[in-house]
Write an enzyme that holds these catalytic residues in place. Structure first.
Site, mmCIF file in Angstrom:
data_model
loop_
_atom_site.group_PDB
_atom_site.id
_atom_site.type_symbol
_atom_site.label_atom_id
_atom_site.label_comp_id
_atom_site.label_asym_id
_atom_site.label_seq_id
_atom_site.Cartn_x
_atom_site.Cartn_y
_atom_site.Cartn_z
ATOM 1 N N CYS A 127 -1.929 -35.173 11.594
ATOM 2 C CA CYS A 127 -1.131 -34.953 10.386
ATOM 3 C C CYS A 127 -1.936 -34.346 9.237
ATOM 4 O O CYS A 127 -1.534 -33.344 8.639
ATOM 5 C CB CYS A 127 -0.468 -36.248 9.951
ATOM 6 S SG CYS A 127 -1.604 -37.550 9.398
ATOM 7 N N HIS A 178 -0.112 -41.422 7.215
ATOM 8 C CA HIS A 178 0.537 -40.177 7.613
ATOM 9 C C HIS A 178 0.835 -39.349 6.367
ATOM 10 O O HIS A 178 1.013 -39.884 5.269
ATOM 11 C CB HIS A 178 1.835 -40.455 8.372
ATOM 12 C CG HIS A 178 2.472 -39.235 8.961
ATOM 13 N ND1 HIS A 178 1.890 -38.504 9.968
ATOM 14 C CD2 HIS A 178 3.644 -38.593 8.654
ATOM 15 C CE1 HIS A 178 2.670 -37.470 10.274
ATOM 16 N NE2 HIS A 178 3.733 -37.506 9.488
ATOM 17 N N ASN A 190 5.639 -31.416 9.168
ATOM 18 C CA ASN A 190 4.477 -32.277 9.428
ATOM 19 C C ASN A 190 4.080 -32.236 10.895
ATOM 20 O O ASN A 190 4.862 -31.826 11.771
ATOM 21 C CB ASN A 190 4.771 -33.707 8.997
ATOM 22 C CG ASN A 190 5.838 -34.395 9.842
ATOM 23 O OD1 ASN A 190 5.675 -35.533 10.246
ATOM 24 N ND2 ASN A 190 6.945 -33.720 10.119
#
Length: 219
Positions: A127, A178, A190
Site C-alpha cells: 500500500c 494501510h 490503493n
C-alpha cells in the site's frame, strides 16, 4: 587651419557613426537557457562546479529552483544571496508540475498490478510502496516509505476538508496499517490484497477502519 564640410558629407559621416554604433550594441532576444529543477535530496550550494569548492548554502529536498546554466560536468548554476553558486545534477531532477491530474494519471497506470508486501513497484506494490511510488513518479514528491510514516509526515485534514490527492489512512486495531489516495466522489485508489484498484471509502468495509486523512501536497 579650419576644415569645412558640406552638409552632405557631414550627414554621411553621421550615418557611418550610427551604423558602427549599432553593430557593436549587445544583441537582444537571445534568452539564456534556464533549467527548472527540483532537489531530490538536501543539496549543498558550492562556489564552483565540484565538491572541492566551498559550501555557501543548501536547498532542502523538494525545493524547486530555476538555474541559469549547466556546466559540462553536470552542475547547475544559480545566483544565491548575490553570489554565483552551483548544485550537482546528481541532487536534482527535472521539475514536474504538482497537479492532481499528473498524480491521477500516474496512479491509473498501475490499475490491476499485483499486491506484494514490501514491494515498491513498478510491477507490484504494497500500500505505501504504491503511494510513495506514485507521488515520486508523477510530481517528483518524495514521501516516507511506510503508511505510519506517511501519516506522521502529512498535514491532517478533516473529512469535510478532504480533496482529491489527499491520503486516506486505516487502522485495523494496532495502529496505522494501510493507506490509499483519495480521488474524489468517496473513492480511493490503493494497493490492497486484490491488487491496485479503486475502493469506496464512504460506505462498506473500508469506512469503519478509517483512521484519518492527510495532505502531503496542497493541489
Amino acid at each position: 587651419m579650419t576644415v569645412k564640410f558640406r552638409n552632405g558629407v557631414i550627414f554621411l559621416m553621421l550615418v557611418m557613426v550610427l551604423a558602427v554604433g549599432v553593430s557593436v550594441l549587445p544583441k537582444t532576444g537571445d534568452a539564456a537557457t534556464t533549467y527548472k529543477m527540483t532537489t531530490t535530496v538536501e543539496s549543498n550550494i558550492r562556489t564552483g562546479d565540484s565538491v572541492k569548492y566551498a559550501i555557501i548554502g543548501y536547498y532542502k529536498a523538494g525545493t524547486t529552483v530555476i538555474f541559469t546554466g549547466k556546466t559540462a560536468n553536470n552542475w547547475y548554476r544559480i545566483t544565491y544571496k548575490g553570489k554565483v553558486g552551483y548544485v550537482s545534477g546528481k541532487c536534482l531532477a527535472p521539475y514536474k508540475a504538482q497537479t492532481f491530474t499528473a498524480l491521477n494519471n500516474e496512479a491509473k497506470k498501475h490499475l490491476g498490478k499485483k499486491y506484494k508486501w514490501g514491494a515498491t513497484g513498478p510491477t507490484s506494490f504494497d500500500c505505501s510502496g504504491y503511494t510513495s511510488y506514485v507521488f515520486k513518479q508523477s510530481i517528483n514528491k518524495a514521501i516516507p516509505r511506510t503508511a505510519k510514516e506517511q501519516y506522521n509526515a502529512s498535514t491532517k485534514v478533516k473529512a469535510n476538508q478532504l480533496k482529491a490527492g489527499d491520503l486516506v489512512f486505516f487502522n485495523y486495531g494496532s495502529g496505522i496499517a494501510h493507506v490509499g489516495i483519495y480521488v474524489g466522489s468517496g473513492k480511493m485508489i490503493n494497493a490492497q490484497n486484490n491488487g491496485v484498484k479503486y475502493d469506496t471509502i464512504s460506505s462498506g468495509y473500508w469506512k469503519k477502519y478509517i483512521a484519518g486523512y492527510g495532505r502531503v501536497v496542497n493541489f
